[in-house]
Each structure stands twice: as structure tokens, then as C-alpha cells.
Design an enzyme around this catalytic site. Structure first.
Site, short mmCIF file in Angstrom:
data_model
loop_
_atom_site.label_atom_id
_atom_site.label_comp_id
_atom_site.label_asym_id
_atom_site.label_seq_id
_atom_site.Cartn_x
_atom_site.Cartn_y
_atom_site.Cartn_z
N HIS A 134 0.84 -1.20 0.00
CA HIS A 134 0.00 0.00 0.00
C HIS A 134 0.87 1.25 0.00
O HIS A 134 1.91 1.30 0.66
CB HIS A 134 -0.90 0.00 1.24
CG HIS A 134 -1.44 1.35 1.58
ND1 HIS A 134 -0.93 2.11 2.62
CD2 HIS A 134 -2.43 2.10 1.02
CE1 HIS A 134 -1.58 3.26 2.68
NE2 HIS A 134 -2.49 3.27 1.73
N ASN B 219 0.32 5.77 -0.41
CA ASN B 219 -0.45 6.96 -0.79
C ASN B 219 0.29 8.22 -0.36
O ASN B 219 1.02 8.21 0.64
CB ASN B 219 -1.87 6.91 -0.22
CG ASN B 219 -1.93 7.36 1.22
OD1 ASN B 219 -2.01 8.56 1.51
ND2 ASN B 219 -1.89 6.41 2.14
N ARG C 249 -0.66 12.65 -0.38
CA ARG C 249 -1.72 13.62 -0.64
C ARG C 249 -1.28 15.01 -0.18
O ARG C 249 -0.40 15.16 0.67
CB ARG C 249 -2.98 13.21 0.11
CG ARG C 249 -2.75 13.07 1.61
CD ARG C 249 -3.92 12.42 2.33
NE ARG C 249 -3.60 12.19 3.74
CZ ARG C 249 -3.01 11.09 4.19
NH1 ARG C 249 -2.69 10.11 3.36
NH2 ARG C 249 -2.74 10.95 5.49
#
Length: 275
Positions: free
Chosen positions: A113, A115, A117
Site C-alpha cells: 500500500h 499513498n 496527498r
């Protein structure tokens, strides 16, 4: 630097990274299977941004992998105002990011995983991280992941790795199971020390993630596995689903801000089991 330039630079990087990661994944699949892409809008009635989520399923290597990009803006609901930094002064927000979740066919290859942002309310900050969830423990793999993440962190600040590793261990923890989700990684949020330095850091993390997932997958995807080992993978995926549905802040943020439901829930594995 003007805030609109910061938003544009961050959003452009996340979109570029989506393209690069998807290209790598299709190469691993020998380009015999392609991503299916779907664009979405946050609102049917006005311009509040949207995004593109890409899904690849039933490959020889990847059982399911999602690579999502989003850029959304608008006003927070009253319920959200007290939960998001800076939102108590104004309900206006802007957010962009990339999210990747890989569920593999071979149980020897871990779920991965990643991510990053950038969110802007009355001020802006970066958040994100990467973590690895094996169903079959491999200490060499764990050493490699943390060695590469430490090297990356140390290029920016010698204190980052220890701090963000601890944050990851505490964040990806299932209280009801009293266990961690996997072997960890790094996790950070509300990062707003220096925009230029923080942007370099999250960009470096994106490149490091790309290097790591290629190394891990290519070293293991041809290993022989048994039905018993596949069952272990399904059970571990159950834990993964529990965390994402009960505790994951990204899932909650996406659903509470009108994000695309299919894209948000792409993190869930295709098949999971419980004892």
C-alpha cells in the site's frame, strides 16, 4: 510560493506518478492485461473536481491492483469542520492525492500500500506513507523495506525514519485483534514545515515506492505456493479489510467528502476469509 502554484505542482506530480506506476505494473504483466480506467466527478451539478481510478484484475501476477488519482474541492459539511485542521475558520477545502493498493496472486508476495496527498484548507499540508503486509513472514524482505525507507528518509532529515516508522506501527494496528496489520513502513500527516522540502520528500517517497514494489514482486512472483499458503493469504486479507473499513482515515475522508465509492473501496481485496 503562491498556493495555487503549490496545488498545481502537487496535483501534476500525483497524476504523473499514477501513469508511471500503471506502466510498470502492465510491464510486469508483460502488457497482456491492461488497466480499466474510470473518471468521476465529485458533484453532478457543479465543478468540484473529481479523479480517475484504474483497476487491473486477474493478472498472472496481480490478483487486483488499484491506482487512484483525485483532485477535489468544495466545502466541508458541518460535521467535518471540527475534525480537519484549519476548517474551523473556513469550510473551503482542496485535496489531491494518489493511492495504490496491490493484492497479489502469489501468497509469497505481500500486499503493498502507498499513498501521498496534499490538502489545503486555510493552510496546506502533506500526508501519506507506504506499508507492506505479507501473509508469509520474510525477514530479508522486512530488512530490505526498512533499509530503503530509512535511506530515503535520511536524505531529507535524520529524524524522519524513526518518527514515521513509529507512527506507521501505531496507525496500522488493529486494536480489536491486538496485532499490527503487517511489517510496517512509514506514515506521516500534517506535514507543513517547508513546502519545497516537504514536496521533495513526498516525491522521493513515490520514487522509492516504485523501486521497492518492483524489487519485491520480481524476486518472488514465480515462487511455488500451496493451497494451504493461499488460505493463509485469504485470512490475512480479512485483517486488511477490517482495518480499512474500521480505522483507515483515508477511507473515512473520501466517503465523508463525496469521493467515488468504487475508487475508495478499491483497497479491499478481491477474496478474503475469516476463521
Amino acid at each position: 510560493m503562491d498556493k495555487e502554484i503549490k496545488k498545481k505542482l502537487a496535483s501534476n506530480w500525483f497524476k504523473l506518478l499514477q501513469n508511471v506506476i500503471c506502466d510498470d505494473i502492465e510491464k510486469i504483466e508483460n502488457k497482456k492485461i491492461k488497466f480499466k480506467s474510470k473518471t468521476w466527478n465529485r458533484s453532478k451539478f457543479k465543478d468540484e473536481g473529481g479523479g480517475e481510478f484504474r483497476i487491473l484484475k486477474n493478472g498472472k501476477v496481480f490478483e487486483k491492483v488499484g491506482v487512484n488519482f483525485s483532485e477535489v474541492y468544495g466545502k466541508f459539511s458541518k460535521e467535518m469542520l471540527g475534525k480537519i485542521p484549519g476548517a474551523n475558520k473556513s469550510p473551503d477545502f482542496w485535496a489531491s492525492g494518489i493511492s495504490v493498493v496491490m493484492h497479489m496472486n502469489n501468497p509469497y508476495v505481500p500486499a503493498i500500500h502507498f499513498n501521498t496527498r496534499f490538502i489545503y484548507t486555510t493552510h496546506g499540508w502533506f500526508g501519506g506513507g507506504m506499508d507492506v503486509t505479507p501473509c508469509i513472514v520474510d525477514n530479508k524482505e522486512k530488512t530490505l523495506v526498512h533499509k530503503e525507507l530509512k535511506k530515503m528518509c535520511d536524505r531529507h532529515n535524520k529524524k524522519y525514519y524513526k518518527k514515521y516508522k513509529k507512527w506507521c506501527d501505531e496507525y496500522f494496528y488493529l486494536p480489536h485483534r491486538k496485532e499490527t496489520r503487517g511489517i510496517g513502513g512509514i506514515f506521516f500527516d500534517y506535514k507543513k514545515n517547508s513546502w519545497e522540502k516537504d514536496f521533495k520528500f513526498i516525491s522521493d517517497l513515490g520514487v522509492t515506492f516504485q523501486t521497492l514494489f518492483n524489487l519485491i514482486i520480481k524476486s518472488k512472483y514465480k515462487k511455488k505456493w500451496t493451497v494451504k499458503e493461499k488460505e493463509l493469504q485469504y485470512i490475512k486479507r480479512g485483517r486488511y479489510a477490517e482495518f480499512n473499513l474500521l480505522y483507515d482515515r483515508g477511507t473515512k475522508f473520501g466517503l465523508q467528502t463525496g469521493g467515488n465509492v468504487e475508487g475508495i473501496l478499491m483497497s479491499l481485496p478481491p477474496i478474503a476469509k475469516w476463521n
